[in-house]
Design a protein around this motif. Structure first.
Motif, PDB file in Angstrom:
ATOM      1  N   PRO A  68      47.730  34.004  91.855  1.00  0.00           N
ATOM      2  CA  PRO A  68      48.547  33.257  92.822  1.00  0.00           C
ATOM      3  C   PRO A  68      48.486  33.898  94.203  1.00  0.00           C
ATOM      4  O   PRO A  68      48.551  35.121  94.338  1.00  0.00           O
ATOM      5  N   THR A  69      48.357  33.073  95.200  1.00  0.00           N
ATOM      6  CA  THR A  69      48.323  33.591  96.571  1.00  0.00           C
ATOM      7  C   THR A  69      49.722  33.915  97.083  1.00  0.00           C
ATOM      8  O   THR A  69      49.872  34.674  98.041  1.00  0.00           O
ATOM      9  N   ASP A  70      50.720  33.339  96.431  1.00  0.00           N
ATOM     10  CA  ASP A  70      52.108  33.556  96.840  1.00  0.00           C
ATOM     11  C   ASP A  70      52.947  33.706  95.574  1.00  0.00           C
ATOM     12  O   ASP A  70      53.417  32.722  95.010  1.00  0.00           O
ATOM     13  N   ARG A  71      53.111  34.939  95.120  1.00  0.00           N
ATOM     14  CA  ARG A  71      53.834  35.164  93.861  1.00  0.00           C
ATOM     15  C   ARG A  71      55.298  34.743  93.963  1.00  0.00           C
ATOM     16  O   ARG A  71      55.905  34.372  92.965  1.00  0.00           O
ATOM     17  N   LYS A  72      55.853  34.811  95.128  1.00  0.00           N
ATOM     18  CA  LYS A  72      57.252  34.419  95.307  1.00  0.00           C
ATOM     19  C   LYS A  72      57.451  32.944  94.971  1.00  0.00           C
ATOM     20  O   LYS A  72      58.520  32.544  94.481  1.00  0.00           O
ATOM     21  N   LEU A 109      51.698  25.296  91.525  1.00  0.00           N
ATOM     22  CA  LEU A 109      51.125  24.581  90.389  1.00  0.00           C
ATOM     23  C   LEU A 109      51.611  23.131  90.450  1.00  0.00           C
ATOM     24  O   LEU A 109      52.514  22.797  91.212  1.00  0.00           O
ATOM     25  N   SER A 110      51.042  22.285  89.646  1.00  0.00           N
ATOM     26  CA  SER A 110      51.434  20.876  89.667  1.00  0.00           C
ATOM     27  C   SER A 110      52.768  20.699  88.951  1.00  0.00           C
ATOM     28  O   SER A 110      52.842  20.812  87.720  1.00  0.00           O
ATOM     29  N   LEU A 111      53.829  20.434  89.694  1.00  0.00           N
ATOM     30  CA  LEU A 111      55.160  20.327  89.100  1.00  0.00           C
ATOM     31  C   LEU A 111      55.276  19.125  88.171  1.00  0.00           C
ATOM     32  O   LEU A 111      56.129  19.108  87.280  1.00  0.00           O
ATOM     33  N   GLU A 112      54.421  18.121  88.360  1.00  0.00           N
ATOM     34  CA  GLU A 112      54.443  16.948  87.486  1.00  0.00           C
ATOM     35  C   GLU A 112      53.770  17.241  86.148  1.00  0.00           C
ATOM     36  O   GLU A 112      54.120  16.657  85.124  1.00  0.00           O
ATOM     37  N   GLY A 145      57.421  37.773  91.268  1.00  0.00           N
ATOM     38  CA  GLY A 145      57.011  36.728  90.340  1.00  0.00           C
ATOM     39  C   GLY A 145      57.763  36.709  89.027  1.00  0.00           C
ATOM     40  O   GLY A 145      57.548  35.824  88.195  1.00  0.00           O
ATOM     41  N   THR A 146      58.642  37.670  88.801  1.00  0.00           N
ATOM     42  CA  THR A 146      59.445  37.692  87.575  1.00  0.00           C
ATOM     43  C   THR A 146      60.291  36.422  87.493  1.00  0.00           C
ATOM     44  O   THR A 146      60.877  35.994  88.483  1.00  0.00           O
ATOM     45  N   ARG A 147      60.369  35.846  86.282  1.00  0.00           N
ATOM     46  CA  ARG A 147      61.172  34.634  86.128  1.00  0.00           C
ATOM     47  C   ARG A 147      62.148  34.715  84.951  1.00  0.00           C
ATOM     48  O   ARG A 147      62.878  33.750  84.701  1.00  0.00           O
ATOM     49  N   VAL A 148      62.166  35.824  84.233  1.00  0.00           N
ATOM     50  CA  VAL A 148      63.160  36.027  83.173  1.00  0.00           C
ATOM     51  C   VAL A 148      63.808  37.391  83.397  1.00  0.00           C
ATOM     52  O   VAL A 148      63.121  38.417  83.447  1.00  0.00           O
ATOM     53  N   ALA A 194      48.751  37.812  85.084  1.00  0.00           N
ATOM     54  CA  ALA A 194      48.278  37.432  83.753  1.00  0.00           C
ATOM     55  C   ALA A 194      49.092  36.259  83.211  1.00  0.00           C
ATOM     56  O   ALA A 194      48.536  35.307  82.644  1.00  0.00           O
ATOM     57  N   CYS A 195      50.404  36.308  83.393  1.00  0.00           N
ATOM     58  CA  CYS A 195      51.267  35.219  82.913  1.00  0.00           C
ATOM     59  C   CYS A 195      51.026  33.932  83.701  1.00  0.00           C
ATOM     60  O   CYS A 195      50.929  32.839  83.122  1.00  0.00           O
ATOM     61  N   VAL A 196      50.918  34.062  85.015  1.00  0.00           N
ATOM     62  CA  VAL A 196      50.696  32.883  85.855  1.00  0.00           C
ATOM     63  C   VAL A 196      49.320  32.286  85.567  1.00  0.00           C
ATOM     64  O   VAL A 196      49.158  31.058  85.485  1.00  0.00           O
ATOM     65  N   GLY A 197      48.319  33.147  85.380  1.00  0.00           N
ATOM     66  CA  GLY A 197      46.976  32.661  85.081  1.00  0.00           C
ATOM     67  C   GLY A 197      46.924  31.890  83.778  1.00  0.00           C
ATOM     68  O   GLY A 197      46.266  30.840  83.684  1.00  0.00           O
TER      69      GLY A 197
END
Length: 367
Positions: A96-100, A106-109, A153-156, A353-356
């Motif tokens: 990701p170019t912008d981890r924030k 990504l495609s939200l749909e 980029g943490t989400r949990v 790794a998670c985002v990929g």
């Protein structure tokens, strides 16, 4: 002469012999009642010292030598997985170019909630906990603030509190939970499409903060996603603008009801084991992940904790060096079931790794 002889015989019989007999009886009594019990006591004490002090000490010393050997061997086994299984995984070339704002890019749909591989942190609010150099290395699992983790980029988030609403990790306590909530709100105010799972729990051995559920809904109400079993298959575009799945895990207080603003412990599961051995932890993680329901049919979040726990019988008890033993890898056969991947001391590579893998899922790279 006979008179003196008889007198001597009488003296021997009436004085000397009884005295000798008394002395012998006394000696036998002393032996029986003093010496023998003393010897028995000393022998029993010696056996007790051997059993309760020397043997455990010898066993402890042996573990201090054996455990490092076990750790080295288990690290070697994990290292050998790379040549045999390869280090490539779906989406490993995506960064990701912008981890924030990585979800927004990504495609939200197309991005349904159950397709996301969510990077998480273990004991998320422990930065600076304890006394530096003394107790901090025993309890600090993150060196970034909650806000900094979210920007990375943490989400949990795994947040643990005690009765007075202060952050804690076992017996170590830190700042008020308000600082965590403020960090979360700050991040949410700076982004538009990032969804967070906020796990709030009462730490083991502590009492629940009074009316904490009311506190959470008051502070985060505008962002909270209401509990809904149908949410997992929905794309993010249908979930937004709500942004936070808040899971409240009290120890004694009533747990959140279905359909409310707070989610209960049924919706975030894991199979944590208490070990500092990397191969054992890896095997446990993969064995439990394999038997989880498939992601399309799963109606809860399942977390894999890529962490190790320092043990008292090991010479290394600081969190950082123990954490460094485990490799950040997932068995190839489990990639399609991975949902939350959590770690100590999170970094960019872990997030990527998670985002990929998430990117690969929504673009057909993972079936």
């Amino acid at each position: 002469m006979d008179f003196f002889k008889n007198l001597a015989d009488s003296f021997v019989k009436e004085v000397v012999d009884p005295t000798v007999s008394f002395a012998e009886d006394s000696a036998r009594t002393v032996v029986r009642e003093v010496v023998d019990p003393t010897v028995t006591f000393v022998e029993a004490s010696a056996r007790t010292v051997v059993r309760e002090v020397i043997d455990p000490a010898a066993a402890f010393i042996e573990t201090q030598f054996q455990r490092p050997r076990d750790v080295i061997e288990q690290e070697r086994i994990l290292d050998d997985l790379l040549p045999s299984n390869g280090s490539r995984f779906p989406g490993d070339d995506y960064h990701p170019t912008d981890r924030k704002n990585w979800m927004a890019h990504l495609s939200l749909e197309k991005l349904t909630l159950n397709k996301i591989v969510l990077p998480g942190t273990h004991d998320s609010a422990t930065k600076g906990i304890g006394i530096e150099v003394v107790t901090r290395p025993l309890g600090e699992c993150q060196t970034l603030s909650v806000y900094e983790q979210l920007v990375l980029g943490t989400r949990v988030l795994d947040i643990r509190v005690q009765e007075d609403r202060h952050i804690c990790h076992r017996i170590l306590a830190s700042y008020n939970v308000d600082f965590v909530i403020d960090d979360v709100i700050r991040f949410l105010s700076e982004t538009r499409s990032e969804i967070i799972i906020l796990e709030m729990r009462t730490e083991y051995g502590h009492k629940d903060p009074p009316e904490f559920d009311t506190y959470l809904t008051h502070k985060l109400g505008q962002f909270l996603i209401r509990q809904d079993d149908n949410l997992f298959n929905k794309p993010l575009s249908e979930i937004l603008p709500k942004r936070v799945i808040c899971i409240w895990k009290p120890r004694e207080s009533p747990r959140p009801s279905r359909g409310g603003l707070l989610w209960n412990s049924d919706y975030l599961k894991d199979n944590w084991i208490d070990t500092d051995l990397p191969w054992r932890k890896f095997q446990s993680n993969m064995n439990h992940l394999k038997v989880q329901p498939s992601i399309p049919s799963r109606r809860f979040f399942y977390r894999v904790e890529n962490t190790l726990t320092p043990q008292a019988d090991n010479p290394v008890v600081w969190v950082r060096p123990v954490t460094d033993r485990i490799r950040r890898c997932v068995s190839e056969g489990c990639i399609d079931k991975l949902q939350i991947f959590s770690t100590d001391f999170i970094d960019e590579d872990f997030v990527d790794a998670c985002v990929g893998l998430t990117y690969a899922r929504i673009n057909g790279g993972v079936r």
